[in-house]
Design an enzyme around this catalytic site. Structure first.
Site, PDB file in Angstrom:
ATOM      1  N   THR A  41       0.854  -1.181   0.000  1.00 26.49           N
ATOM      2  CA  THR A  41       0.000   0.000   0.000  1.00 26.49           C
ATOM      3  C   THR A  41       0.890   1.232   0.000  1.00 26.49           C
ATOM      4  O   THR A  41       2.108   1.132   0.136  1.00 26.49           O
ATOM      5  CB  THR A  41      -0.908   0.010   1.234  1.00 26.49           C
ATOM      6  N   GLU A  94      -5.431  -4.330  -1.433  1.00 27.20           N
ATOM      7  CA  GLU A  94      -5.845  -5.501  -0.659  1.00 27.20           C
ATOM      8  C   GLU A  94      -6.844  -6.392  -1.404  1.00 27.20           C
ATOM      9  O   GLU A  94      -7.161  -7.487  -0.934  1.00 27.20           O
ATOM     10  CB  GLU A  94      -6.454  -5.044   0.669  1.00 27.20           C
ATOM     11  N   LYS A 137      -6.315  11.477  -2.644  1.00 24.50           N
ATOM     12  CA  LYS A 137      -5.942  10.680  -3.804  1.00 24.50           C
ATOM     13  C   LYS A 137      -5.665  11.626  -4.972  1.00 24.50           C
ATOM     14  O   LYS A 137      -6.567  12.239  -5.519  1.00 24.50           O
ATOM     15  CB  LYS A 137      -7.046   9.686  -4.160  1.00 24.50           C
ATOM     16  N   TRP A 178      -2.097   7.824  -3.414  1.00 22.31           N
ATOM     17  CA  TRP A 178      -2.566   8.268  -2.106  1.00 22.31           C
ATOM     18  C   TRP A 178      -1.552   9.200  -1.456  1.00 22.31           C
ATOM     19  O   TRP A 178      -0.342   8.994  -1.540  1.00 22.31           O
ATOM     20  CB  TRP A 178      -2.780   7.070  -1.188  1.00 22.31           C
TER      21      TRP A 178
END
Length: 542
Positions: free
Chosen positions: A186, A331, A443, A448
């Site tokens: 991430t 994820e 975003k 991000w």
């Protein structure tokens, strides 16, 4: 009683074996970092992938070892994808757009044994190399003719030279389909990045689902150009889906400007692509400015951040390109939902159809989702009841890499749901719409940005008493960070001084665009920053 069926494990190597046997002559085209246009095919990619597997074994890599990549979309990256996972290694794609210290942290956390990279990223690798604790081999993904003349990296290896001694006579091993195949991190919006460790089973099932008619609808007759980078959640699964259907694959390398993309689209007769809104904005600006049209481009999946309705309308109405709005996350490997209309919805008035298509869409088989309240109770699917979005499925993570604690929650007392951090509604037809994010991340262009990290840096300035960062709308990047500051009494800090304070502390693209000074920031009853009220205040003040 068991069925009397063959038991073939779902392995990534089976995708490549299928493409080699049944679509061997189908082209793989790469716009390379070296500047040339490289032409290959699935048969050649399969051969070089086997050579890569042999080469990594010669370096001492054993099943389970991680091989990191810092690379654009190209045939060598594709060969590493299959050569690593197919032989039982783990392909670890790394986002080079992160701050160097963050890239180094990710490489160390993954314990990468080999780091492969395009020449573009040599300066980055040279900078972080002293911080890396597990990398034994640095491999430049190029030919001998384009190897760097000088480098501070010891024992630099050339990828093409590494493959040359191998004969490609390698038999893909058979192993448990739940074996780890690839690792994606991430963006570290809250604390350090977290790793999602995918399996062969989850990846193959994701590829099947991605190719479904109600998803990306990939077919052998397509010419697919993934603009989404291969370091972004495995290019949304397209390198695997392309092998599954045996279609032509075109990879743009680092050449992502509107002009370069348009020329590649036309020259290779691309029919399908996928990427974040920022890319399509650049492409639309180019075709608009030069009065151009697409001769083959028929559909695109847009995800990463919400697609502006005006962009969707322009692609569809002005250029005849179907826009498939999508939602997902690292994820989820990443696909969760796509906006495809049902038969009933296609009979609705055009404006109602458009409103549906602007939502994030319906789940595809393999993923289930629900919206719940803070007590874990499911909310009605009425298109109005907003709640915490949770998911479960065949390609949804159960735990993060290297972490024993499970993030999963229960829904109506049933365990095993992953909390996405998004707030959403689901309507009676199953169309999901993201309405907010439970964590105040921003975003920007599909990447991000952590508001907390930006706030912490601002608070370190001696002239700042309190700071908040919120998302401000941007016509190109969708969202950009806006810094809101309360000065310390008597402080004379300026906008330019504060923005300069970020330099060297965070990646340049993450630095806020602007600063607004206020007398005080709104807080909740518990003393937390009330960002919703802050957004409303700033909106009413402008």
């Amino acid at each position: 009683m068991h069925g009397r069926m063959m038991l073939e494990p779902l392995l990534i190597s089976s995708l490549l074996r299928h493409a080699e046997r049944h679509a061997g002559e189908t082209e793989i085209v790469s716009k390379r970092v070296e500047g040339d246009l490289h032409r290959s095919n699935w048969r050649e990619v399969a051969r070089r992938s086997r050579q890569a597997a042999q080469a990594f074994a010669r370096l001492g890599c054993v099943p389970g070892d991680r091989v990191g990549t810092l690379a654009w979309n190209g045939h060598r990256h594709l060969e590493i994808y299959y050569g690593t996972s197919g032989s039982g290694l783990v392909c670890h794609t790394i986002n080079p757009r992160l701050f160097p210290e963050q890239v180094a942290w990710i490489v160390n956390d993954a314990a990468d044994r080999v780091l492969c990279f395009d020449t573009t990223f040599l300066p980055l690798v040279e900078k972080i190399a002293p911080m890396l604790t597990t990398v034994q081999y640095f491999v430049v993904m190029t030919s001998r003719a384009h190897m760097p003349a000088v480098s501070s990296l010891p024992g630099l290896l050339c990828f093409d030279d590494l493959l040359a001694p191998e004969d490609g006579g390698y038999a893909w091993p058979t192993f448990d389909e739940n074996t780890a195949s690839s690792l994606c991190y991430t963006s570290g919006t809250t604390g350090h990045p977290k790793g999602a460790l995918y399996s062969h089973r989850s990846t193959v099932l994701h590829a099947y689902a991605a190719a479904l008619p109600d998803a990306m609808a990939c077919a052998s007759r397509d010419v697919v150009l993934p603009v989404v980078p291969m370091f972004h959640v495995n290019a949304w699964g397209l390198p695997y889906a392309a092998a599954l259907v045996g279609c032509k694959l075109v990879m743009p390398g680092p050449h992502l400007d509107g002009k370069s993309l348009y020329e590649l689209f036309e020259a290779e007769q691309v029919t399908f692509s996928a990427g974040v809104p920022t890319v399509w904005l650049g492409l639309l600006n180019h075709v608009n400015a030069h009065g151009l049209k697409f001769s083959s481009f028929k559909r695109t999946v847009i995800g990463g951040s919400a697609c502006p309705p005006a962009m969707m309308a322009s692609l569809q109405q002005d250029y005849g390109v179907e826009v498939i709005h999508a939602w997902g996350m690292t994820e989820l490997s990443p696909l969760g939902t796509l906006s495809k209309l049902t038969t009933r919805q296609q009979s609705l008035p055009p404006e109602q159809q458009q409103r549906l298509l602007e939502k994030q869409g319906r789940v595809i088989y393999g993923v289930d989702m629900a919206v719940i309240d803070d007590d874990g109770r499911s909310l009605p699917c009425d298109g109005r009841s907003a709640g915490n979005l949770v998911v479960r499925g065949h390609w949804v993570i159960g735990r993060y890499f290297g972490q024993d604690d499970s993030p999963l929650v229960s829904v109506d007392g049933e365990p095993g749901w992953f909390p996405t951090g998004d707030v959403a509604t689901i309507d009676a037809d199953g169309f999901m719409q993201i309405t907010d994010r439970s964590k105040d991340v921003i975003k920007s262009g599909g990447e991000w940005i952590s508001s907390i990290e930006l706030e912490n840096i601002a608070m370190a300035h001696p002239g700042v008493q309190e700071a908040a960062v919120i998302a401000a709308h941007h016509p190109k990047w969708d969202e950009r960070p806006l810094l809101v500051v309360v000065k310390k009494p008597g402080a004379a800090v300026t906008r330019d001084e504060l923005l300069a304070f970020y330099e060297g502390r965070i990646a340049k693209w993450q630095i806020p665009d602007d600063v607004v000074f206020v007398a005080e920031l709104p807080h909740t009853a518990t003393g937390k920053l009330h960002k919703l009220r802050l957004r409303e205040q700033l909106r009413s003040d402008t």
